[in-house]
Design a protein around this motif. Sequence first.
Motif, mmCIF file in Angstrom:
data_model
loop_
_atom_site.group_PDB
_atom_site.id
_atom_site.type_symbol
_atom_site.label_atom_id
_atom_site.label_comp_id
_atom_site.label_asym_id
_atom_site.label_seq_id
_atom_site.Cartn_x
_atom_site.Cartn_y
_atom_site.Cartn_z
ATOM 1 N N ASP A 84 21.927 -12.243 -10.271
ATOM 2 C CA ASP A 84 21.958 -13.457 -9.467
ATOM 3 C C ASP A 84 21.166 -14.572 -10.141
ATOM 4 O O ASP A 84 20.392 -15.281 -9.518
ATOM 5 N N THR A 96 17.262 -15.351 -8.918
ATOM 6 C CA THR A 96 16.865 -16.067 -7.711
ATOM 7 C C THR A 96 16.230 -15.125 -6.691
ATOM 8 O O THR A 96 15.871 -15.533 -5.605
ATOM 9 N N VAL A 97 16.090 -13.848 -7.066
ATOM 10 C CA VAL A 97 15.521 -12.848 -6.167
ATOM 11 C C VAL A 97 14.044 -12.658 -6.489
ATOM 12 O O VAL A 97 13.674 -12.369 -7.630
ATOM 13 N N HIS A 124 11.646 -24.679 -4.803
ATOM 14 C CA HIS A 124 12.368 -23.413 -4.686
ATOM 15 C C HIS A 124 12.899 -23.117 -3.287
ATOM 16 O O HIS A 124 13.493 -22.067 -3.074
ATOM 17 N N LYS A 125 12.695 -24.038 -2.343
ATOM 18 C CA LYS A 125 13.144 -23.813 -0.966
ATOM 19 C C LYS A 125 14.662 -23.617 -0.937
ATOM 20 O O LYS A 125 15.417 -24.390 -1.512
ATOM 21 N N ASN A 126 15.092 -22.554 -0.298
ATOM 22 C CA ASN A 126 16.505 -22.180 -0.159
ATOM 23 C C ASN A 126 17.176 -21.842 -1.493
ATOM 24 O O ASN A 126 18.393 -21.797 -1.572
ATOM 25 N N LYS A 127 16.386 -21.625 -2.547
ATOM 26 C CA LYS A 127 16.946 -21.270 -3.852
ATOM 27 C C LYS A 127 16.561 -19.858 -4.277
ATOM 28 O O LYS A 127 17.154 -19.314 -5.196
ATOM 29 N N VAL A 128 15.542 -19.274 -3.639
ATOM 30 C CA VAL A 128 15.129 -17.912 -3.961
ATOM 31 C C VAL A 128 15.309 -17.034 -2.733
ATOM 32 O O VAL A 128 15.313 -17.514 -1.603
ATOM 33 N N HIS A 129 15.495 -15.743 -2.992
ATOM 34 C CA HIS A 129 15.804 -14.807 -1.920
ATOM 35 C C HIS A 129 14.844 -13.628 -1.947
ATOM 36 O O HIS A 129 14.292 -13.279 -2.986
ATOM 37 N N THR A 130 14.702 -12.983 -0.816
ATOM 38 C CA THR A 130 13.849 -11.803 -0.708
ATOM 39 C C THR A 130 14.491 -10.635 -1.447
ATOM 40 O O THR A 130 15.704 -10.452 -1.403
ATOM 41 N N HIS A 131 13.680 -9.857 -2.120
ATOM 42 C CA HIS A 131 14.147 -8.683 -2.858
ATOM 43 C C HIS A 131 14.583 -7.606 -1.868
ATOM 44 O O HIS A 131 13.969 -7.450 -0.806
#
Length: 150
Positions: A84, A96-97, A124-131
Amino acid sequence: MAAATATACPVVGTTNDVLPPNHPEVDLAKGGQTCPIVGATTDHHHNLHKHPSVGIDNSNSSHVATECPALKNVVNEPKSRAMDDEVCPVIGPATTVLPPDHPDTAAAKEGDICPITKATVAHHKNKVHTHPNVQGAAEGAVCPVAGVRA
């Protein structure tokens, strides 16, 4: 451009091993140095290489990784798609994770800065995700994001 055998950075997940062309001069063979931009140390980055000269003015801050045509191609490779990846304007291709041990960002405020990478919440708001949850994973399990063994 990331080499086919490049491994993912355990902190930000980038497989890019080339510094940006406007990166400050650094002796990559000398340990103990800290990058003034992202806080990375040369102790853990002996695999990095200088970017080939592209004839840009190093004082021009508009030259960012998102403008590099090679990096835009790299994020479309199968391994990058599996991780990703997107192109960060500072470090190039990166997942992005967030790492599994990253603190929860739900309560982070717009001006907060990551103490490890100096990344800002605003950028990085709304661009990275939780693993994905890896609690209870067996020793030697393969990371579902980076594809590396624990």
